[in-house]
Design a protein around this motif. Structure first.
Motif, PDB file in Angstrom:
ATOM      1  N   ARG A  21     -35.104  52.148  51.330  1.00  0.00           N
ATOM      2  CA  ARG A  21     -36.078  51.410  50.522  1.00  0.00           C
ATOM      3  C   ARG A  21     -36.158  51.990  49.107  1.00  0.00           C
ATOM      4  N   GLU A  22     -36.003  53.314  48.974  1.00  0.00           N
ATOM      5  CA  GLU A  22     -36.016  53.946  47.656  1.00  0.00           C
ATOM      6  C   GLU A  22     -34.811  53.511  46.831  1.00  0.00           C
ATOM      7  N   SER A  27     -35.148  48.165  47.904  1.00  0.00           N
ATOM      8  CA  SER A  27     -36.217  47.706  48.786  1.00  0.00           C
ATOM      9  C   SER A  27     -35.860  46.390  49.483  1.00  0.00           C
ATOM     10  N   SER A  53     -33.502  47.129  52.359  1.00  0.00           N
ATOM     11  CA  SER A  53     -34.249  47.722  53.466  1.00  0.00           C
ATOM     12  C   SER A  53     -34.967  46.647  54.273  1.00  0.00           C
TER      13      SER A  53
END
Length: 333
Positions: free
Chosen positions: A220-221, A224, A227
């Motif tokens: 997600r980092e 996003s 993810s």
């Protein structure tokens, strides 16, 4: 008794009734999981009546005599039959493994090892090489290997799997170089279509809740949207079939009736039956009437309703009220 369990019992009885040489020839055509399951069933099979053996032998002979596609040896025939039987999505991964020839012949040796041995063998290789290896393995086997890596490597590998659109010849050549000391090399390489968001999601389904969350947080980092796409693939509406009846009943109490009707408009009959049997007869009849009276619904509306229900399912799972399907850690979520 499930058809798969009955088939396994029949297979074990048949193998035990064959001579050692004939049984050994049959085993040559089976994969590691099939050998393990069949062997375990054979070890549990005792005192089989002669009539039972004769019935199974007759059934096998009948099936063999009824075959009309033997000897065709046609990739197009196999592709057509499996796609028609399983659909494009389900058949795609299987077809790659069946028809890719010697592209990944070296990988076959890994499938007979335990996860710890494979993890030790590849853990120091480049994450891209590890990703290339794992997408060729069964999802639960790949997850077991992944669980043996440190968190940083685990996240890096899943990220690479999820963004892997194809495997180039040079990547497979490098893979075979890495494994050359213990595995056979490959020839006549071509690009394969393994990898991607679906592969990453299928592997993550087996790694366990804690590892899954850490991997998704890391991805997600980086991206996003990626993810979220992986998470959406991890537990689909069809997977509700794997939730036990008590879990379905708990889920239905938290799902709005309107969303349920729309979601079921695009659901398979098996999903509908699962829902109906976990409702009171009166509620089930009312729901069936709503489904019949409801006119055509846009696919986008169906997908949105199904996603909303899956969000409720994940929330209940996080709260420990229901257990979703999966593997990895033997724990309730």
């Amino acid at each position: 008794m499930a058809d798969s369990e009955l088939g396994l019992q029949k297979g074990a009885i048949l193998m035990l009734s064959l001579g050692e040489e004939e049984a050994a020839e049959v085993f040559k055509y089976l994969g590691p999981k099939e050998v393990q399951k069949l062997g375990q069933q054979m070890s549990k099979t005792k005192d089989v009546p002669k009539e039972r053996i004769e019935d199974i032998a007759g059934e096998v002979i009948g099936m063999a005599e009824s075959q009309s596609a033997l000897g065709l040896d046609s990739d197009n025939y196999i592709r057509s039959v499996l796609t028609r039987a399983l659909g494009e999505d389900k058949a795609g991964f299987l077809l790659d493994r069946i028809l890719q020839g010697s592209d990944t012949s070296g990988i076959e040796g890994l499938k007979w090892m335990d996860p710890g041995t494979v993890a030790e063998l590849i853990k120091n290789e480049h994450p891209q090489i590890i990703a290339t290896i794992l997408v060729h393995l069964e999802r639960d086997f790949a997850a077991a290997i992944l669980n043996l890596f440190v968190e940083r490597l685990r996240s890096d590998v899943i990220l690479r799997i999820s963004t892997l659109e194809g495997i180039q010849p040079n990547a497979l050549l490098e893979l075979n170089d890495v494994l050359s000391k213990v595995l056979a090399g490959g020839e006549k390489l071509k690009k394969t279509t393994l990898g991607g968001v679906r592969a990453a999601a299928e592997i993550l389904n087996f790694v366990g809740t804690m590892s899954e969350k850490a991997v998704l947080d890391t991805i997600r980092e980086y991206d996003s949207e990626l993810s979220q796409r992986i998470q959406d693939e991890m537990f689909t509406f069809d997977n509700l079939l794997d939730v036990d009846d008590r879990g379905i009943q708990t889920l239905l109490r938290d799902v709005p009736g309107e969303a349920l009707v729309i979601a079921l408009k695009g659901a398979d009959e098996a999903i509908r039956d699962k829902v109906f049997k976990n409702m009171s007869s009166r509620a089930a009849e009312a729901l069936k009437e709503d489904l019949e009276s409801r006119g055509p619904v846009r696919l986008s509306e169906v997908e949105a309703a199904q996603k909303d229900i899956l969000k409720v399912a994940r929330k209940l799972a996080d709260e420990g009220q229901i257990m979703l399907s999966g593997g990895g850690e033997d724990a309730f979520v």
